[in-house]
Scaffold this motif. Structure first.
Motif, PDB file in Angstrom:
ATOM      1  N   GLU A 127     -53.397  11.291 -55.103  1.00 23.73           N
ATOM      2  CA  GLU A 127     -54.685  11.035 -54.997  1.00 23.73           C
ATOM      3  C   GLU A 127     -55.497  10.490 -56.144  1.00 23.73           C
ATOM      4  N   ARG A 128     -56.332   9.336 -55.806  1.00 22.99           N
ATOM      5  CA  ARG A 128     -57.158   9.081 -57.021  1.00 22.99           C
ATOM      6  C   ARG A 128     -58.298  10.077 -57.236  1.00 22.99           C
ATOM      7  N   THR A 129     -58.884  10.326 -58.535  1.00 21.60           N
ATOM      8  CA  THR A 129     -59.994  10.831 -58.643  1.00 21.60           C
ATOM      9  C   THR A 129     -61.016   9.898 -59.097  1.00 21.60           C
ATOM     10  N   ASP A 130     -62.251  10.390 -59.677  1.00 24.27           N
ATOM     11  CA  ASP A 130     -63.308   9.159 -60.026  1.00 24.27           C
ATOM     12  C   ASP A 130     -62.629   8.564 -61.264  1.00 24.27           C
TER      13      ASP A 130
ATOM     14  N   ARG B 105     -59.910   7.648 -62.228  1.00 22.38           N
ATOM     15  CA  ARG B 105     -58.401   6.813 -61.801  1.00 22.38           C
ATOM     16  C   ARG B 105     -58.658   5.844 -60.944  1.00 22.38           C
TER      17      ARG B 105
END
Length: 67
Positions: A62-65, A67
């Motif tokens: 899952e992407r974070t802010d 990435r």
């Protein structure tokens, strides 16, 4: 931007290039012949590389802010 991106377990990768051959965006590369690298900014999270990887070393994260 996609919610997911591909990540490589470098300890398991055999640098076969399968991921690079199936990636529709060219995000997967084998730059030094040691292991695959996925450009998180280019990756669209489709999962084709993870499905095709014979070593099973690619997983979607899952992407974070940042990435």
């Amino acid at each position: 931007m996609a919610k997911r991106y591909a990540r490589v377990d470098r300890a398991v990768c055999v640098a076969c290039g399968t991921c690079a051959s199936v990636c529709p965006k060219g995000a997967a590369k084998i730059p030094d012949g040691c292991w695959a690298e996925i450009d998180a900014g280019t990756c669209v999270g489709c999962g084709l590389c993870a499905k095709a990887c014979p070593a099973g070393c690619i997983a979607l994260a899952e992407r974070t802010d940042d990435r």
